[in-house]
Motif scaffolding. Structure first.
Motif, PDB file in Angstrom:
ATOM      1  N   PHE A  12       0.830  -1.203   0.000  1.00  0.00           N
ATOM      2  CA  PHE A  12       0.000   0.000   0.000  1.00  0.00           C
ATOM      3  C   PHE A  12       0.867   1.257   0.000  1.00  0.00           C
ATOM      4  O   PHE A  12       0.622   2.197  -0.775  1.00  0.00           O
ATOM      5  N   VAL A  13       1.881   1.291   0.859  1.00  0.00           N
ATOM      6  CA  VAL A  13       2.755   2.465   0.932  1.00  0.00           C
ATOM      7  C   VAL A  13       3.510   2.645  -0.379  1.00  0.00           C
ATOM      8  O   VAL A  13       3.682   3.761  -0.872  1.00  0.00           O
ATOM      9  N   SER A  14       3.961   1.528  -0.965  1.00  0.00           N
ATOM     10  CA  SER A  14       4.684   1.601  -2.232  1.00  0.00           C
ATOM     11  C   SER A  14       3.800   2.158  -3.347  1.00  0.00           C
ATOM     12  O   SER A  14       4.217   3.032  -4.122  1.00  0.00           O
ATOM     13  N   GLU A  15       2.562   1.669  -3.415  1.00  0.00           N
ATOM     14  CA  GLU A  15       1.658   2.149  -4.461  1.00  0.00           C
ATOM     15  C   GLU A  15       1.270   3.601  -4.231  1.00  0.00           C
ATOM     16  O   GLU A  15       1.114   4.373  -5.183  1.00  0.00           O
ATOM     17  N   LEU A  16       1.138   3.994  -2.961  1.00  0.00           N
ATOM     18  CA  LEU A  16       0.839   5.391  -2.655  1.00  0.00           C
ATOM     19  C   LEU A  16       1.986   6.291  -3.096  1.00  0.00           C
ATOM     20  O   LEU A  16       1.765   7.387  -3.638  1.00  0.00           O
ATOM     21  N   GLY A  17       3.210   5.821  -2.887  1.00  0.00           N
ATOM     22  CA  GLY A  17       4.363   6.593  -3.347  1.00  0.00           C
ATOM     23  C   GLY A  17       4.411   6.690  -4.863  1.00  0.00           C
ATOM     24  O   GLY A  17       4.704   7.762  -5.420  1.00  0.00           O
ATOM     25  N   GLU A  18       4.110   5.589  -5.548  1.00  0.00           N
ATOM     26  CA  GLU A  18       4.074   5.614  -7.020  1.00  0.00           C
ATOM     27  C   GLU A  18       3.020   6.583  -7.520  1.00  0.00           C
ATOM     28  O   GLU A  18       3.250   7.333  -8.483  1.00  0.00           O
ATOM     29  N   LEU A  19       1.853   6.570  -6.876  1.00  0.00           N
ATOM     30  CA  LEU A  19       0.778   7.477  -7.279  1.00  0.00           C
ATOM     31  C   LEU A  19       1.188   8.932  -7.066  1.00  0.00           C
ATOM     32  O   LEU A  19       0.900   9.793  -7.907  1.00  0.00           O
ATOM     33  N   THR A  20       1.854   9.221  -5.953  1.00  0.00           N
ATOM     34  CA  THR A  20       2.304  10.591  -5.676  1.00  0.00           C
ATOM     35  C   THR A  20       3.308  11.066  -6.711  1.00  0.00           C
ATOM     36  O   THR A  20       3.207  12.186  -7.240  1.00  0.00           O
ATOM     37  N   LEU A  21       4.287  10.220  -7.035  1.00  0.00           N
ATOM     38  CA  LEU A  21       5.276  10.584  -8.050  1.00  0.00           C
ATOM     39  C   LEU A  21       4.618  10.746  -9.423  1.00  0.00           C
ATOM     40  O   LEU A  21       4.965  11.652 -10.189  1.00  0.00           O
ATOM     41  N   PHE A  22       3.685   9.862  -9.719  1.00  0.00           N
ATOM     42  CA  PHE A  22       2.964   9.935 -10.988  1.00  0.00           C
ATOM     43  C   PHE A  22       2.191  11.251 -11.093  1.00  0.00           C
ATOM     44  O   PHE A  22       2.214  11.912 -12.138  1.00  0.00           O
ATOM     45  N   SER A  23       1.523  11.636 -10.014  1.00  0.00           N
ATOM     46  CA  SER A  23       0.709  12.861 -10.026  1.00  0.00           C
ATOM     47  C   SER A  23       1.585  14.101 -10.154  1.00  0.00           C
ATOM     48  O   SER A  23       1.280  15.000 -10.956  1.00  0.00           O
ATOM     49  N   THR A  24       2.660  14.177  -9.372  1.00  0.00           N
ATOM     50  CA  THR A  24       3.530  15.350  -9.427  1.00  0.00           C
ATOM     51  C   THR A  24       4.222  15.465 -10.783  1.00  0.00           C
ATOM     52  O   THR A  24       4.360  16.567 -11.336  1.00  0.00           O
ATOM     53  N   SER A  25       4.642  14.325 -11.349  1.00  0.00           N
ATOM     54  CA  SER A  25       5.267  14.353 -12.676  1.00  0.00           C
ATOM     55  C   SER A  25       4.278  14.798 -13.738  1.00  0.00           C
ATOM     56  O   SER A  25       4.622  15.550 -14.661  1.00  0.00           O
ATOM     57  N   SER A  26       3.018  14.352 -13.603  1.00  0.00           N
ATOM     58  CA  SER A  26       2.001  14.735 -14.579  1.00  0.00           C
ATOM     59  C   SER A  26       1.677  16.223 -14.483  1.00  0.00           C
ATOM     60  O   SER A  26       1.525  16.906 -15.505  1.00  0.00           O
ATOM     61  N   LEU A  27       1.567  16.742 -13.262  1.00  0.00           N
ATOM     62  CA  LEU A  27       1.277  18.165 -13.088  1.00  0.00           C
ATOM     63  C   LEU A  27       2.392  19.034 -13.653  1.00  0.00           C
ATOM     64  O   LEU A  27       2.140  20.132 -14.163  1.00  0.00           O
TER      65      LEU A  27
END
Length: 260
Positions: A12-27
């Protein structure tokens, strides 16, 4: 059992980190793509314009039901004149942002996840990388910024229609004084209440759109089966996770905003 819980927690923590990096990179990739204005306008149409009918319909019936239920609760305390205040605050601070976000996820979020998932399976995302086009800026970034624009506007539509729905039930059908209904709304609803509702809608828009795009973008690794069934699986997962995230973040934001 402890090991399974630990592995689930780490996952869960790993996927949350991936989602955060994905969102910031997309923005941060909005200006790295091509024809961004055109894609932003198209994303606003898909997320905003196409979701207006369902938002208005759900807002109207929510106001109708809320006015009916709150009327019979308030009659037990001889406080029918407070109906306008109860309906308006309930919709503006809680029901409006949450229901609007869930409706958009059900219509636009599922389509977004499925579209990106199909592009992943068709190797179109790999083709973009081959042509040195940033896939996040090309596919995801316009949707995130469009969500930040559309979610508050659709929430405002929901709030207005919902309040008029409560008026239709309370005043036109149940006989509550019309002046008392609108006067209570005028006296009780403050700019802070509206601001808090818009803050929630911005957060819901970013979270829900990021989750739907993330699930579609990584459908080749998140799905347990390949092909069309995998896209269906990740699309369903995107809608479920987005809805849960909206409700969880609503609790956290409510706790934070009420303390201020």
């Amino acid at each position: 059992m402890i090991g399974r819980i630990g592995r689930k927690g780490i996952s869960f923590v790993s996927e949350l980190g991936e989602l955060t990096l994905f969102s910031t990179s997309s923005l941060g990739s909005l200006l790295k793509g091509r024809n961004m204005l055109e894609k932003l306008v198209r994303a606003i149409y898909e997320i905003g314009v196409r979701c207006i009918p369902i938002t208005l319909i759900v807002g109207l019936f929510t106001g109708l039901v809320l006015g009916l239920q709150l009327y019979y609760v308030l009659t037990k305390f001889s406080s029918e004149s407070l109906l306008g205040q109860a309906v308006a605050l309930s919709i503006i601070m809680e029901i409006g942002p949450v229901f609007t976000a869930i409706m958009i996820v059900g219509q636009a979020g599922s389509a977004l996840s499925a579209e990106i998932g199909i592009q992943r399976n068709a190797e179109q995302i790999d083709a973009l990388k081959t042509m040195q086009i940033n896939p996040l800026g090309f596919l995801v970034s316009p949707r995130l910024y469009a969500a930040l624009i559309c979610f508050p506007i659709l929430t405002a539509f929901f709030d207005i229609v919902g309040i008029f729905g409560g008026h239709l039930t309370g005043v036109s059908m149940l006989g509550v004084d019309e002046g008392a209904y609108w006067n209570r709304i005028y006296e009780s609803v403050s700019l802070r209440n509206v601001r808090d509702g818009f803050i929630k809608s911005l957060a819901f828009g970013l979270i829900a759109t990021a989750i739907c795009a993330f699930q579609g973008y990584f459908t080749h690794t998140k799905a347990s089966v390949p092909g069309a069934r995998g896209v269906s699986q990740t699309t369903t997962r995107a809608v479920v996770l987005s809805s849960i995230a909206i409700l969880a973040s609503d609790y956290l934001l409510t706790s934070f905003l009420l303390e201020k």
